[in-house]
Design an enzyme around this catalytic site. Structure first.
Site, PDB file in Angstrom:
ATOM      1  N   ARG A 224       7.881   2.749   4.251  1.00 19.28           N
ATOM      2  CA  ARG A 224       7.318   3.954   3.655  1.00 19.28           C
ATOM      3  C   ARG A 224       8.151   4.322   2.439  1.00 19.28           C
ATOM      4  NH1 ARG A 224       3.319   3.005   5.902  1.00 19.28           N
ATOM      5  NH2 ARG A 224       2.222   4.282   7.429  1.00 19.28           N
ATOM      6  N   HIS A 272       0.834  -1.577  -1.771  1.00 20.68           N
ATOM      7  CA  HIS A 272       0.762  -1.398  -0.307  1.00 20.68           C
ATOM      8  C   HIS A 272      -0.132  -2.476   0.325  1.00 20.68           C
ATOM      9  CE1 HIS A 272       1.244   1.890   3.005  1.00 20.68           C
ATOM     10  NE2 HIS A 272       1.055   0.719   3.575  1.00 20.68           N
TER      11      HIS A 272
END
Ligand code: OXD
Length: 309
Positions: A224, A272
């Site tokens: 993250r 991502h």
């Protein structure tokens, strides 16, 4: 009875399609405003706006569409009595390990330099580096960290692991807890972040932590964005203390067009894409948890809400 899916991103849309195929008999709603309040038993989502979950008093569980439930858990009005599960797909860990291996080898084997040499038609053969000079440090040893440790060790790199609580780890040096962080970082020439985002990990990789890395280290973040302070990373690279970074996750996603990270010559940014759970696996997990919830059984992959994963 019925379920609600919140397709807020393409990967949840893929799971919606897979769920429709896996459970043709279920009534599936995608708009909270038109979902019948007394009939919604489960919600599948990656993130949720406030005001949605409390509308459904018959809710038995909420399924996170991803491996990291931090966004969902940050919903301010998530009912405390409703359990949350997350999508764990063994292939996601394997594909994360592929991504990390690809990026670690790109750095170790100096791929950018070789590509630059080709552009200049320059034949230059630098002496080979040794894997032992590039020890890998992996933060986290869950469904993502463990396969990364396995693959990097099998590629011949010395590997150490840092976890929140102490545990023996075969084939890797184990470090645990805040007191061991500096020693762990000091031996991580390639640092891989595979930690969940929790109150304890937010901003963990800041200037102080980055200063502990050996000179010339490379940072890879696949967990993250908010575990790493981007501004501190850029400052460490610009000061020559860190060689560069590979980032698949960011403090703000999508990464804003004007972010300096996009254009930094020492940072590779990817959107991502390191790995996502397969839609059909996540849909099957959701169906299984729906069956369990209806029968009063414990959920598969239930999140410990206090711990955050
Ligand atoms: C995530 C995922 O949690 O892709 O980011 O699974």
């Amino acid at each position: 009875m019925a379920v609600l899916v919140l397709p807020t991103s393409p990967f949840v849309e893929r799971q919606l399609v897979a769920l429709r195929a896996a459970a043709p008999g279920e009534r599936i709603f995608i708009d909270p405003a038109s979902a019948p309040p007394d009939e919604i038993e489960a919600i599948l989502a990656f993130r949720m706006a406030p005001g949605i979950a409390p509308r459904f008093p018959a809710l038995r569980f909420i399924a996170c569409a991803g491996a990291g439930a931090d966004d969902l858990l940050a919903t301010p009005d998530l009912p405390v009595h409703v359990p949350v599960s997350r999508a764990i797909d063994p292939q996601q860990g394997a594909r994360m390990a592929q991504y990390v291996a690809l990026m670690a080898l790109r750095h170790f084997r100096e791929l950018p330099r070789l590509e630059a040499q080709q552009r200049e038609a320059r034949w230059r053969r630098p002496p080979p580096e040794s894997e032992t000079d590039f020890p890998v440090g992996v933060m986290g040893f869950g469904s993502i960290g463990a396969p990364i440790v396995d693959v990097m060790s099998r590629l011949g790199f010395p590997v150490s692991v840092w976890t929140r609580t102490a545990r023996p780890i075969e084939g890797a040096a184990a470090f645990a807890g805040p007191d061991a962080l500096a020693a762990f970082l000091a031996r991580s020439k390639i640092l891989v972040c595979a930690l969940p985002l929790t109150a304890a990990t937010q901003g963990l990789l800041d200037t102080k932590a980055l200063r502990c890395l050996p000179r010339g280290a490379h940072v890879i973040n696949v967990s993250r964005g908010r575990v790493l302070r981007e501004a501190d990373l850029v400052a460490a690279i610009d000061a020559g203390r860190i060689d560069g970074a590979t980032l698949d996750v960011f403090e703000t996603e999508p990464l804003p067009e004007d972010s300096p990270l996009w254009r930094h010559p020492k940072i590779l940014c990817t959107p991502h894409i390191a790995a996502e759970p397969r839609a059909e696996v996540a849909a099957a997990l959701f169906v299984e948890n729906l069956r369990r919830a209806r029968n009063g059984l414990p959920l598969v992959n239930q999140v410990d809400r206090a711990r955050g994963y």
